[in-house]
Motif scaffolding. Structure first.
Motif, PDB file in Angstrom:
ATOM      1  N   ARG A 127       0.835  -1.195   0.000  1.00 25.07           N
ATOM      2  CA  ARG A 127       0.000   0.000   0.000  1.00 25.07           C
ATOM      3  C   ARG A 127       0.874   1.251   0.000  1.00 25.07           C
ATOM      4  NH1 ARG A 127      -4.143  -1.000   4.900  1.00 25.07           N
ATOM      5  NH2 ARG A 127      -2.172  -1.479   5.967  1.00 25.07           N
ATOM      6  N   GLN A 210      -2.617   2.259  -6.019  1.00 20.68           N
ATOM      7  CA  GLN A 210      -2.512   1.553  -4.737  1.00 20.68           C
ATOM      8  C   GLN A 210      -3.609   1.997  -3.770  1.00 20.68           C
ATOM      9  OE1 GLN A 210       1.817   2.906  -4.765  1.00 20.68           O
ATOM     10  NE2 GLN A 210       1.918   1.215  -3.292  1.00 20.68           N
ATOM     11  N   GLU A 211      -3.764   1.232  -2.730  1.00 25.94           N
ATOM     12  CA  GLU A 211      -4.590   1.662  -1.600  1.00 25.94           C
ATOM     13  C   GLU A 211      -3.752   2.621  -0.751  1.00 25.94           C
ATOM     14  OE1 GLU A 211      -6.561  -0.175   2.505  1.00 25.94           O
ATOM     15  OE2 GLU A 211      -5.969  -1.525   0.858  1.00 25.94           O
TER      16      GLU A 211
END
Length: 234
Positions: A127, A210-211
């Protein structure tokens, strides 16, 4: 000279063969002049892959431990990094952050292309984590553009816990340069530094997909290390 040898003869061709990097947005890299490339950091090979696809030389700030490791491996590592023009930075102690900033600014004053990972360390889980404001300090002080960069699918190159990297196609995306010169006079204001850093991280996030986690990666790593220690004791 050693930089060119590594990039064009020894490492560069091998990396391009193994990981077949697909590059997007090369037109955003200036042909000359100082600029900062700010990217996400998923793999230990990121600092090798990204420069391998660029025509210009890239300077990284490298932790000083790589230059002082004992034994033959340590001496070879120091020789390669020093010959490639990478800058050792002592990350221990209160003055470490200031030292890194000054070294980075000196590289920008020389008109170099400086690469920075605003997260400060590799992502522990793929992440994207909160950026540290050092990138904003340098961008505002040097009045240079910041080019966001995203390594996509790079986690498969060398996941944590794996000793050797494995072949995995990688996409490297460069975004449009971000310009912060109008805010340069406000470089000492914490709110401005935070806002500029968050804008840079948002640009990286758009490229990477991405997160996002609004925490520092180093804090998460420390918590996980503490948890592992506690489990061993139990």
């Amino acid at each position: 000279m050693l930089y060119d040898l590594l990039k064009y003869v020894l490492l560069g061709p091998l990396l391009r063969l193994l990981f077949r990097p697909r590059v997007e947005g090369l037109e955003h890299i200036p042909a000359e002049g100082a600029a900062i490339i700010a990217g996400n950091h998923l793999s230990a090979l990121d600092p090798l892959l990204m420069p391998a696809v660029l025509k210009r030389r890239v300077t990284f700030l490298v932790k000083a431990e790589y230059f002082t490791a004992p034994g033959l491996k340590g001496r070879l590592t120091a020789l390669v990094l020093g010959g490639a023009g990478q800058i050792p930075v002592d990350r221990s102690g209160r003055a470490a952050g200031e030292t890194a900033l000054q070294e980075g600014l000196r590289a920008l004053e020389r008109g170099e292309l400086l690469a920075i990972y605003p997260e400060g360390t590799r992502s522990p889980d793929g992440r994207l984590y909160r950026g540290k404001v050092g990138v904003a300090v340098m961008a505002l002080a040097a009045r240079v553009p910041v080019i966001p960069c995203a390594m996509v699918e790079a986690l498969g190159i060398r996941p944590r816990g794996r000793i050797l990297p494995g072949p995995s196609p990688v996409t490297i995306r460069f975004g449009e340069p971000l310009h912060f010169s109008p805010r340069a006079e406000q470089e000492q204001q914490k709110a401005v530094l935070r806002a500029v850093t968050d804008e840079i991280m948002a640009a990286i996030l758009r490229l990477s997909g991405q997160e996002y986690v609004d925490r520092y990666a180093a804090e998460v790593k420390a918590e996980r290390a503490e948890e592992r220690t506690r489990r061993r004791r139990d």
